[in-house]
Design a protein around this motif. Structure first.
Motif, PDB file in Angstrom:
ATOM      1  N   LEU A   1       0.831  -1.204   0.000  1.00  0.00           N
ATOM      2  CA  LEU A   1       0.000   0.000   0.000  1.00  0.00           C
ATOM      3  C   LEU A   1       0.865   1.254   0.000  1.00  0.00           C
ATOM      4  N   VAL A   2       1.900   1.265   0.825  1.00  0.00           N
ATOM      5  CA  VAL A   2       2.810   2.410   0.869  1.00  0.00           C
ATOM      6  C   VAL A   2       3.504   2.581  -0.472  1.00  0.00           C
ATOM      7  N   ALA A   3       3.946   1.471  -1.074  1.00  0.00           N
ATOM      8  CA  ALA A   3       4.617   1.547  -2.377  1.00  0.00           C
ATOM      9  C   ALA A   3       3.676   2.122  -3.435  1.00  0.00           C
ATOM     10  N   ALA A   4       2.423   1.683  -3.442  1.00  0.00           N
ATOM     11  CA  ALA A   4       1.469   2.177  -4.435  1.00  0.00           C
ATOM     12  C   ALA A   4       1.239   3.676  -4.279  1.00  0.00           C
ATOM     13  N   VAL A   5       1.031   4.124  -3.046  1.00  0.00           N
ATOM     14  CA  VAL A   5       0.761   5.549  -2.814  1.00  0.00           C
ATOM     15  C   VAL A   5       2.019   6.378  -3.044  1.00  0.00           C
TER      16      VAL A   5
ATOM     17  N   LEU B   1       4.747   5.725  -4.879  1.00  0.00           N
ATOM     18  CA  LEU B   1       5.222   5.775  -6.254  1.00  0.00           C
ATOM     19  C   LEU B   1       4.284   6.523  -7.180  1.00  0.00           C
ATOM     20  N   THR B   2       3.010   6.641  -6.821  1.00  0.00           N
ATOM     21  CA  THR B   2       2.087   7.391  -7.667  1.00  0.00           C
ATOM     22  C   THR B   2       1.986   8.859  -7.254  1.00  0.00           C
ATOM     23  N   ILE B   3       2.014   9.142  -5.962  1.00  0.00           N
ATOM     24  CA  ILE B   3       1.829  10.512  -5.480  1.00  0.00           C
ATOM     25  C   ILE B   3       3.111  11.097  -4.897  1.00  0.00           C
ATOM     26  N   GLY B   4       3.731  10.370  -3.981  1.00  0.00           N
ATOM     27  CA  GLY B   4       4.827  10.924  -3.198  1.00  0.00           C
ATOM     28  C   GLY B   4       6.110  11.173  -3.955  1.00  0.00           C
ATOM     29  N   MET B   5       6.416  10.338  -4.922  1.00  0.00           N
ATOM     30  CA  MET B   5       7.684  10.478  -5.640  1.00  0.00           C
ATOM     31  C   MET B   5       7.752  11.818  -6.359  1.00  0.00           C
ATOM     32  N   ASP B   6       6.656  12.219  -6.980  1.00  0.00           N
ATOM     33  CA  ASP B   6       6.640  13.496  -7.688  1.00  0.00           C
ATOM     34  C   ASP B   6       6.751  14.684  -6.731  1.00  0.00           C
ATOM     35  N   ARG B   7       6.268  14.519  -5.517  1.00  0.00           N
ATOM     36  CA  ARG B   7       6.274  15.636  -4.571  1.00  0.00           C
ATOM     37  C   ARG B   7       7.630  15.871  -3.937  1.00  0.00           C
ATOM     38  N   ILE B   8       8.421  14.807  -3.755  1.00  0.00           N
ATOM     39  CA  ILE B   8       9.689  15.003  -3.048  1.00  0.00           C
ATOM     40  C   ILE B   8      10.892  15.093  -3.972  1.00  0.00           C
ATOM     41  N   ASP B   9      10.761  14.643  -5.223  1.00  0.00           N
ATOM     42  CA  ASP B   9      11.894  14.663  -6.138  1.00  0.00           C
ATOM     43  C   ASP B   9      11.459  15.254  -7.467  1.00  0.00           C
TER      44      ASP B   9
ATOM     45  N   VAL C   1      10.534   4.840   4.528  1.00  0.00           N
ATOM     46  CA  VAL C   1      10.003   5.631   3.418  1.00  0.00           C
ATOM     47  C   VAL C   1       8.953   6.603   3.929  1.00  0.00           C
ATOM     48  N   LEU C   2       8.056   6.118   4.782  1.00  0.00           N
ATOM     49  CA  LEU C   2       7.044   7.016   5.344  1.00  0.00           C
ATOM     50  C   LEU C   2       7.672   8.109   6.188  1.00  0.00           C
ATOM     51  N   TRP C   3       8.669   7.777   6.988  1.00  0.00           N
ATOM     52  CA  TRP C   3       9.321   8.768   7.844  1.00  0.00           C
ATOM     53  C   TRP C   3      10.013   9.847   7.008  1.00  0.00           C
ATOM     54  N   ARG C   4      10.750   9.431   5.991  1.00  0.00           N
ATOM     55  CA  ARG C   4      11.451  10.400   5.147  1.00  0.00           C
ATOM     56  C   ARG C   4      10.451  11.261   4.367  1.00  0.00           C
ATOM     57  N   TRP C   5       9.378  10.641   3.905  1.00  0.00           N
ATOM     58  CA  TRP C   5       8.350  11.396   3.194  1.00  0.00           C
ATOM     59  C   TRP C   5       7.736  12.438   4.123  1.00  0.00           C
TER      60      TRP C   5
ATOM     61  N   LEU D   1       9.178  13.866   6.697  1.00  0.00           N
ATOM     62  CA  LEU D   1      10.155  14.933   6.921  1.00  0.00           C
ATOM     63  C   LEU D   1      10.208  15.895   5.741  1.00  0.00           C
ATOM     64  N   TYR D   2      10.158  15.384   4.533  1.00  0.00           N
ATOM     65  CA  TYR D   2      10.176  16.261   3.358  1.00  0.00           C
ATOM     66  C   TYR D   2       8.914  17.101   3.260  1.00  0.00           C
ATOM     67  N   GLU D   3       7.775  16.502   3.547  1.00  0.00           N
ATOM     68  CA  GLU D   3       6.512  17.234   3.432  1.00  0.00           C
ATOM     69  C   GLU D   3       6.385  18.331   4.478  1.00  0.00           C
ATOM     70  N   THR D   4       6.873  18.086   5.686  1.00  0.00           N
ATOM     71  CA  THR D   4       6.745  19.087   6.747  1.00  0.00           C
ATOM     72  C   THR D   4       7.861  20.116   6.708  1.00  0.00           C
ATOM     73  N   GLY D   5       8.876  19.885   5.920  1.00  0.00           N
ATOM     74  CA  GLY D   5       9.993  20.816   5.866  1.00  0.00           C
ATOM     75  C   GLY D   5      10.981  20.633   6.995  1.00  0.00           C
ATOM     76  N   ALA D   6      10.865  19.548   7.738  1.00  0.00           N
ATOM     77  CA  ALA D   6      11.774  19.298   8.860  1.00  0.00           C
ATOM     78  C   ALA D   6      13.073  18.644   8.420  1.00  0.00           C
TER      79      ALA D   6
END
Length: 125
Positions: free
Chosen positions: A20-24, A26-34, A58-62, A64-69
């Motif tokens: 589930l994490v991989a699906a979300v 790779l479809t949404i998160g990858m474009d937002r952080i890179d 992966v969730l933790w790093r995502w 951190l990137y989303e919150t700007g921390a």
């Protein structure tokens, strides 16, 4: 429930959450952080096995990137500070393990008689 069934259930749950994490991601998160990954879809299936295994990271790093921390400047500081110490501790530890293994002697069982093995006899068919 046996221990083996319990372990398999835990692994199955880990894999389901990881998929589930991989699906979300790779479809949404990858474009937002890179920004370089936008529009690059061919390599993403190659990331699925890794994400299945380390999905909490992966969730933790995502997060951190989303919150700007995320502080990318200090990301590599702790390992660099420990390199000198680890560079000495590991070879010394390896030498101690080898010396301990060589110094521990096993004794041969008393009263043990070796038996010569012979080839199995052929059976007529």
């Amino acid at each position: 429930m046996t221990e083996a069934a319990f372990i398999l259930d835990i692994l199955r749950g880990w894999g389901i959450v990881g998929s589930l994490v991989a699906a979300v991601f790779l479809t949404i998160g990858m474009d937002r952080i890179d920004a370089d990954a936008r529009g690059a879809y061919v390599f993403r299936p190659l990331l699925i096995p890794g994400i299945l295994v380390i999905w909490p990271l992966v969730l933790w790093r995502w997060y951190l990137y989303e919150t700007g921390a995320e502080r990318w400047e200090s990301r590599y500081d702790p390992p660099r500070k420990a390199h000198f110490t680890v560079g000495w501790v590991m070879p010394i530890g390896i030498c101690l393990i080898i010396l301990t293994g060589l110094s521990v002697r096993q004794t041969w069982p008393i009263g043990f008689e070796p038996v010569q093995l012979s080839a199995p006899s052929e059976t007529a068919q």
